[in-house]
Scaffold this motif. Structure first.
Motif, mmCIF file in Angstrom:
data_model
loop_
_atom_site.group_PDB
_atom_site.id
_atom_site.type_symbol
_atom_site.label_atom_id
_atom_site.label_comp_id
_atom_site.label_asym_id
_atom_site.label_seq_id
_atom_site.Cartn_x
_atom_site.Cartn_y
_atom_site.Cartn_z
ATOM 1 N N PHE A 194 -6.553 7.890 -7.504
ATOM 2 C CA PHE A 194 -7.360 7.699 -6.296
ATOM 3 C C PHE A 194 -6.449 7.846 -5.083
ATOM 4 O O PHE A 194 -5.947 6.866 -4.531
ATOM 5 N N PRO A 195 -6.190 9.088 -4.653
ATOM 6 C CA PRO A 195 -5.220 9.340 -3.592
ATOM 7 C C PRO A 195 -5.529 8.640 -2.265
ATOM 8 O O PRO A 195 -4.630 8.379 -1.481
ATOM 9 N N GLN A 196 -6.795 8.309 -2.012
ATOM 10 C CA GLN A 196 -7.159 7.663 -0.750
ATOM 11 C C GLN A 196 -6.951 6.143 -0.780
ATOM 12 O O GLN A 196 -7.213 5.460 0.219
ATOM 13 N N ALA A 197 -6.470 5.593 -1.860
ATOM 14 C CA ALA A 197 -6.342 4.137 -1.984
ATOM 15 C C ALA A 197 -5.503 3.545 -0.855
ATOM 16 O O ALA A 197 -5.843 2.498 -0.303
ATOM 17 N N LYS A 198 -4.425 4.213 -0.515
ATOM 18 C CA LYS A 198 -3.545 3.705 0.549
ATOM 19 C C LYS A 198 -4.305 3.534 1.857
ATOM 20 O O LYS A 198 -4.061 2.584 2.615
ATOM 21 N N ASP A 199 -5.251 4.425 2.129
ATOM 22 C CA ASP A 199 -5.998 4.395 3.384
ATOM 23 C C ASP A 199 -6.890 3.159 3.513
ATOM 24 O O ASP A 199 -7.235 2.757 4.620
ATOM 25 N N TYR A 200 -7.263 2.548 2.395
ATOM 26 C CA TYR A 200 -8.108 1.353 2.427
ATOM 27 C C TYR A 200 -7.383 0.169 3.067
ATOM 28 O O TYR A 200 -8.014 -0.801 3.446
ATOM 29 N N HIS A 232 0.812 -1.219 0.000
ATOM 30 C CA HIS A 232 0.000 0.000 0.000
ATOM 31 C C HIS A 232 0.847 1.271 0.000
ATOM 32 O O HIS A 232 0.380 2.327 -0.432
ATOM 33 N N PRO A 272 0.253 5.424 -3.894
ATOM 34 C CA PRO A 272 0.231 6.783 -4.446
ATOM 35 C C PRO A 272 0.891 6.859 -5.829
ATOM 36 O O PRO A 272 0.468 7.652 -6.675
#
Length: 195
Positions: free
Chosen positions: A104-110, A94, A98
């Motif tokens: 989709f900048p929030q992908a890491k937060d998933y 993850h 970025p």
């Protein structure tokens, strides 16, 4: 409807593809490995996670550390294959999202939860391992994928706590008596259900 892929390529990649058990002593070059990676990196993964990491075992010292960690039936072929690749899932994939999934900048937060990351990494890296095997075939080489090894030992010797070993693949030109007889496959009707 017939397949678009040339029948010779279909044979090379699938119909004639089998696990190699012996290899010639012809080396596998860095250029060949680079060409394999440059092809298979385009295979799709969920959210472009791309969690597969590969450790190439080339040195005699590394081979001596790996062979005892293989199951008895895999030791001799791993000791003599021109190249051995340890395929692992990066459980911290993850951190690369970025770069790999920038729209989709929030992908890491998933993937904040480690258990969620481990599950996603295992699934997608295994998918990439399949691409890698086909890529080895596309390079005109034989692959000998194996899951008979000590995962904890391989992780300790070659990886870290953030990488989970999935399989080990011997790579090279096939040697004498490289192939066991072809095992049966399920028919279309046995494997495919339409609902």
């Amino acid at each position: 409807m017939s397949l678009v892929l040339d029948p010779a390529a279909q044979d090379l990649l699938f119909r004639e593809a089998r696990t190699a058990n012996t290899f010639s002593d012809e080396p596998v070059t860095e250029e060949q490995v680079q060409a394999i990676y440059d092809l298979v990196k385009y295979g799709p993964t969920s959210m472009n996670q791309s969690p597969l990491r590969v450790v190439l075992v080339r040195s005699a010292e590394a081979r001596e550390r790996l062979v005892p960690l293989m199951s008895d039936g895999n030791q001799a072929k791993t000791a003599t294959a021109p190249l051995v690749a340890i395929l692992a899932a990066d459980n911290e994939f993850h951190e690369e999202l970025p770069q790999l999934f920038p729209h989709f900048p929030q992908a890491k937060d998933y993937f904040g939860d480690r258990s969620v990351r481990e599950q996603a990494a295992a699934l997608n890296a295994t998918l990439q391992a399949g691409y890698f095997i086909v890529g080895v075939r596309a390079a005109g080489l034989a692959a000998g994928p194996m899951t008979g090894f000590d995962p904890a030992g391989v992780q300790k010797e070659f990886l870290d706590d953030d990488h989970t070993p999935l399989m080990i693949i011997n790579i090279g030109k096939p040697g004498e008596d490289a192939w066991y007889p072809r095992s049966p496959r399920l028919s279309f009707d046995e494997a495919i259900t339409t609902v």
